[in-house]
Design a protein around this motif. Sequence first.
Motif, PDB file in Angstrom:
ATOM      1  N   GLY A   1      18.363  19.790  -2.679  1.00  0.00           N
ATOM      2  CA  GLY A   1      19.180  18.924  -3.237  1.00  0.00           C
ATOM      3  C   GLY A   1      19.182  19.438  -5.056  1.00  0.00           C
ATOM      4  N   ASP A   2      20.354  19.443  -5.686  1.00  0.00           N
ATOM      5  CA  ASP A   2      19.992  19.057  -7.057  1.00  0.00           C
ATOM      6  C   ASP A   2      19.450  18.633  -7.691  1.00  0.00           C
ATOM      7  N   PHE A   3      19.140  16.840  -7.143  1.00  0.00           N
ATOM      8  CA  PHE A   3      18.438  15.857  -7.818  1.00  0.00           C
ATOM      9  C   PHE A   3      17.200  15.930  -8.311  1.00  0.00           C
ATOM     10  N   ARG A   4      16.663  15.199  -9.475  1.00  0.00           N
ATOM     11  CA  ARG A   4      15.459  15.174  -9.934  1.00  0.00           C
ATOM     12  C   ARG A   4      14.649  13.617  -9.692  1.00  0.00           C
ATOM     13  N   VAL A   5      13.744  13.662  -9.522  1.00  0.00           N
ATOM     14  CA  VAL A   5      13.659  12.252  -9.560  1.00  0.00           C
ATOM     15  C   VAL A   5      13.446  11.578 -11.167  1.00  0.00           C
TER      16      VAL A   5
ATOM     17  N   ARG B   1       3.317  19.462 -11.158  1.00  0.00           N
ATOM     18  CA  ARG B   1       3.276  20.098  -9.878  1.00  0.00           C
ATOM     19  C   ARG B   1       4.227  19.068  -8.917  1.00  0.00           C
ATOM     20  N   PRO B   2       5.738  19.758  -9.525  1.00  0.00           N
ATOM     21  CA  PRO B   2       6.869  18.571  -8.479  1.00  0.00           C
ATOM     22  C   PRO B   2       6.240  18.461  -6.904  1.00  0.00           C
ATOM     23  N   LEU B   3       6.934  17.293  -6.347  1.00  0.00           N
ATOM     24  CA  LEU B   3       6.541  18.076  -4.896  1.00  0.00           C
ATOM     25  C   LEU B   3       7.118  18.486  -4.255  1.00  0.00           C
ATOM     26  N   GLU B   4       7.883  18.761  -4.520  1.00  0.00           N
ATOM     27  CA  GLU B   4       8.962  19.983  -4.090  1.00  0.00           C
ATOM     28  C   GLU B   4       8.226  21.189  -3.746  1.00  0.00           C
ATOM     29  N   LYS B   5       7.382  21.263  -4.798  1.00  0.00           N
ATOM     30  CA  LYS B   5       7.178  23.246  -4.803  1.00  0.00           C
ATOM     31  C   LYS B   5       6.046  22.998  -4.036  1.00  0.00           C
TER      32      LYS B   5
ATOM     33  N   LEU C   1       0.769  -1.162  -0.230  1.00  0.00           N
ATOM     34  CA  LEU C   1      -0.206   0.039   0.153  1.00  0.00           C
ATOM     35  C   LEU C   1       0.752   1.127  -0.012  1.00  0.00           C
ATOM     36  N   TYR C   2       1.837   1.471   0.783  1.00  0.00           N
ATOM     37  CA  TYR C   2       3.053   2.228   1.078  1.00  0.00           C
ATOM     38  C   TYR C   2       3.213   2.680  -0.497  1.00  0.00           C
ATOM     39  N   HIS C   3       3.866   1.920  -1.092  1.00  0.00           N
ATOM     40  CA  HIS C   3       4.946   1.709  -2.314  1.00  0.00           C
ATOM     41  C   HIS C   3       3.989   2.363  -3.476  1.00  0.00           C
ATOM     42  N   GLY C   4       2.607   1.546  -3.583  1.00  0.00           N
ATOM     43  CA  GLY C   4       1.525   1.775  -4.007  1.00  0.00           C
ATOM     44  C   GLY C   4       1.704   3.850  -4.259  1.00  0.00           C
ATOM     45  N   ALA C   5       0.694   3.908  -2.892  1.00  0.00           N
ATOM     46  CA  ALA C   5       0.329   5.328  -2.661  1.00  0.00           C
ATOM     47  C   ALA C   5       1.996   6.402  -3.428  1.00  0.00           C
ATOM     48  N   LEU C   6       3.355   5.756  -2.560  1.00  0.00           N
ATOM     49  CA  LEU C   6       4.090   7.061  -2.990  1.00  0.00           C
ATOM     50  C   LEU C   6       4.274   6.802  -4.149  1.00  0.00           C
ATOM     51  N   GLU C   7       4.158   6.036  -5.094  1.00  0.00           N
ATOM     52  CA  GLU C   7       4.432   5.870  -6.354  1.00  0.00           C
ATOM     53  C   GLU C   7       3.322   6.741  -7.403  1.00  0.00           C
ATOM     54  N   GLN C   8       2.077   6.847  -6.578  1.00  0.00           N
ATOM     55  CA  GLN C   8       0.278   7.219  -7.171  1.00  0.00           C
ATOM     56  C   GLN C   8       1.022   9.090  -6.762  1.00  0.00           C
ATOM     57  N   SER C   9       1.510   8.709  -5.801  1.00  0.00           N
ATOM     58  CA  SER C   9       1.458  10.660  -5.183  1.00  0.00           C
ATOM     59  C   SER C   9       2.454  11.328  -6.501  1.00  0.00           C
ATOM     60  N   PHE C  10       3.779  10.660  -6.777  1.00  0.00           N
ATOM     61  CA  PHE C  10       4.719  11.152  -7.808  1.00  0.00           C
ATOM     62  C   PHE C  10       4.068  11.204  -9.076  1.00  0.00           C
ATOM     63  N   ARG C  11       3.413   9.810  -9.644  1.00  0.00           N
ATOM     64  CA  ARG C  11       2.639  10.063 -10.814  1.00  0.00           C
ATOM     65  C   ARG C  11       1.967  11.014 -10.821  1.00  0.00           C
ATOM     66  N   LYS C  12       0.350  11.143 -10.095  1.00  0.00           N
ATOM     67  CA  LYS C  12      -0.004  12.743 -10.493  1.00  0.00           C
ATOM     68  C   LYS C  12       0.560  13.872 -10.055  1.00  0.00           C
ATOM     69  N   ALA C  13       1.707  13.968  -9.213  1.00  0.00           N
ATOM     70  CA  ALA C  13       2.200  15.857  -9.761  1.00  0.00           C
ATOM     71  C   ALA C  13       2.811  16.076 -10.432  1.00  0.00           C
ATOM     72  N   LYS C  14       3.466  14.505 -11.003  1.00  0.00           N
ATOM     73  CA  LYS C  14       4.086  15.211 -12.284  1.00  0.00           C
ATOM     74  C   LYS C  14       3.012  15.061 -13.646  1.00  0.00           C
ATOM     75  N   GLU C  15       1.581  14.316 -13.718  1.00  0.00           N
ATOM     76  CA  GLU C  15       1.126  14.290 -14.312  1.00  0.00           C
ATOM     77  C   GLU C  15       0.652  16.607 -14.470  1.00  0.00           C
ATOM     78  N   GLU C  16       0.325  16.805 -13.146  1.00  0.00           N
ATOM     79  CA  GLU C  16       0.164  18.278 -12.403  1.00  0.00           C
ATOM     80  C   GLU C  16       0.802  18.881 -12.439  1.00  0.00           C
TER      81      GLU C  16
END
Length: 362
Positions: free
Chosen positions: A107-111, A46-50, A29-44
Amino acid sequence: CAYQHFLRYGLRLQERESFDLQMYDIGNLYHGALEQSFRKAKEEKRPLEKMEEAELRTLAAESVSETSASYNHGILMDTARNQYLVRKATDITSTTLWALAEQLRRGDFRVDGLEKSFDYLREDMRLTGRIDRVDIAEDEGHVYVKVIDYKSGKTSFDLTRIYDGMQLQLTTYLNVAMAEAAERYPDREIVPAAMFYYHIEDPVLDYDPARTASDTAHERLKKLMMDGLVNTELSVVQKLDHEIQQSSDILPVTIKPGVVDASKKNVASTKRFQDLRHFVDRKMQGFAREIRSGVIGVHPMRLSSDTTACSWCPYHSICGFDPRIEGYQYRSGTLLKPEDIWNEISPEEKSHGMDDGTETGH
Ligand code: SF4
């Protein structure tokens, strides 16, 4: 234990499936929810860090709710107890997103990749798997690679376990991510920046009425610091954390004036990274040779005073392993200290012709 591997992958014996919630379901569940969160942020776009903390909370709630609704015929919503666990998972995911966003912000890293499947061919061996996250940072001549493995359990980075062949996954992920980066960026040096375990949890701080909101954030971040191995190059460390002074809220690294303190267990030079990666690769190939030659001995490893390879193994009724019976005994891990292990797998650099530890696509 080679026999456990034989039963699972050779005979393909599986436990009878039951409609119960297991610990690994919560991990999924955690893995799925985290992946989903990053994907949604990318689709919108709106990166997580913002995102602000409130936005991250909403995102966590949506992702946990969507993931749990579609997981294994709705088992996560099946009983009031499971629904409670899902509500708790929402809080923990929210904290996790906040910490991961803060780590990226500093940091300077991006997903670069999430739940990245790989199919890695090495001579006579084929490895398949999935890397939770790969981040990269770039400058003119280099691509820096960081891999992250999310853990809902207590796994911590342990060089002696790697040496004993019990913790090869994370380094293999780095090998795969670096090989892929070398293909994508043929004209640049690929530098290993870090490999980390991130423990998914929601730490509780001791009550302190004098603590400010900013102090609380620092302390929470420290409790959620990733565990693993970081490159000793100061410029690389600063790409991972711009704000690092003597110590960091997000990296297990300390700085002495102008240099990274190389005596800490969580740091390694680029050369040591390279040698460790080669060591793990050789170890994997050794295991592959043993599997092919039919080694299926009942030889479980003792992992700590109260944990062994048998602790979570479902095949005990088949193998009949019992250390009280003559001929059966646990294998012990190495007694070498981490520095001795480093000296063995990464001897001091010779003055000429030594690999500089980076990788190129040529
Ligand atoms: S119970 Fe222990 S000895 Fe038996 S197969 Fe599992 S790991 Fe091996």
